[in-house]
Design an enzyme around this catalytic site. Sequence first.
Site, short mmCIF file in Angstrom:
data_model
loop_
_atom_site.label_atom_id
_atom_site.label_comp_id
_atom_site.label_asym_id
_atom_site.label_seq_id
_atom_site.Cartn_x
_atom_site.Cartn_y
_atom_site.Cartn_z
N HIS A 106 0.89 -1.32 -0.18
CA HIS A 106 0.09 -0.08 -0.21
C HIS A 106 1.00 1.04 -0.05
CE1 HIS A 106 0.66 -1.27 4.00
NE2 HIS A 106 0.76 0.07 4.55
N HIS A 108 0.37 5.32 0.97
CA HIS A 108 -0.12 6.22 2.12
C HIS A 108 0.08 7.57 1.32
CE1 HIS A 108 0.54 4.02 6.04
NE2 HIS A 108 1.55 3.35 5.22
P1 5GP Z 1 2.21 0.41 7.49
O1 5GP Z 1 2.42 0.52 8.80
O2 5GP Z 1 1.85 -1.21 7.04
O3 5GP Z 1 2.72 0.90 6.26
O4 5GP Z 1 0.49 1.02 7.45
C1 5GP Z 1 -0.54 0.30 7.76
C2 5GP Z 1 -1.68 1.29 8.08
O5 5GP Z 1 -3.14 0.73 8.11
C3 5GP Z 1 -1.28 2.02 9.26
O6 5GP Z 1 -1.25 3.84 9.12
C4 5GP Z 1 -2.61 1.97 10.12
O7 5GP Z 1 -3.07 3.05 10.75
C5 5GP Z 1 -3.71 1.48 9.32
N1 5GP Z 1 -4.56 0.37 9.56
C6 5GP Z 1 -4.44 -0.77 10.60
N2 5GP Z 1 -5.47 -1.33 10.63
C7 5GP Z 1 -6.59 -0.71 9.98
C8 5GP Z 1 -7.76 -1.21 9.51
O8 5GP Z 1 -8.29 -2.22 10.04
N3 5GP Z 1 -8.58 -0.41 8.79
C9 5GP Z 1 -7.75 0.74 7.95
N4 5GP Z 1 -8.58 1.45 7.10
N5 5GP Z 1 -6.55 1.25 8.31
C10 5GP Z 1 -5.90 0.33 9.37
#
Ligand code: 5GP
Length: 142
Positions: A106, A108
Amino acid sequence: MADTDPYQPENIFARILRGELPAHKVFEDEVALAFLDVMPQSHGHTLVIPKLSVRGMIDMPADAWGPYMVRVQKVAAAVKKGMEAEGLTVRQYEGAAGGQTVFHLHFHIIPRWVGEPLRRHGDSMEKEDVLKANAAKIRAAF
Ligand code: 5GP
């Protein structure tokens, strides 16, 4: 999770893709899905995921990047317009050591305003009504 582990189909974003978990969706087509981050670093923080089951950028097939990044760009434009942002911060965390917490690729898309610092990554849950209102603004901007 080790970087050598295979893609886990029970990760949260795979479950959102399958409709097993709710999300404030702002865009979807055959290539990608975009929805609001529930722990936003700023108002309108949006995640864009490919429909392909890949853990991170290194696993993404080379020929899938073009179509996916076109969607990332399209969503970024709508987020900026819909949120009336002055700029955007676009981020991707690769692997646990890189800060990744959900192991489905993903990007951001984080709206920015001059003088407004980012909240911390994955810090606190946003209220449902705020997420709902921000998603409506972004959907209206495509
Ligand atoms: P990463 O740390 O993997 O780059 O980002 C994961 C993101 O997913 C984080 O910014 C976190 O806030 C978000 N996130 C975690 N759980 C959920 C969820 O259940 N639903 C949504 N929409 N976002 C989530």
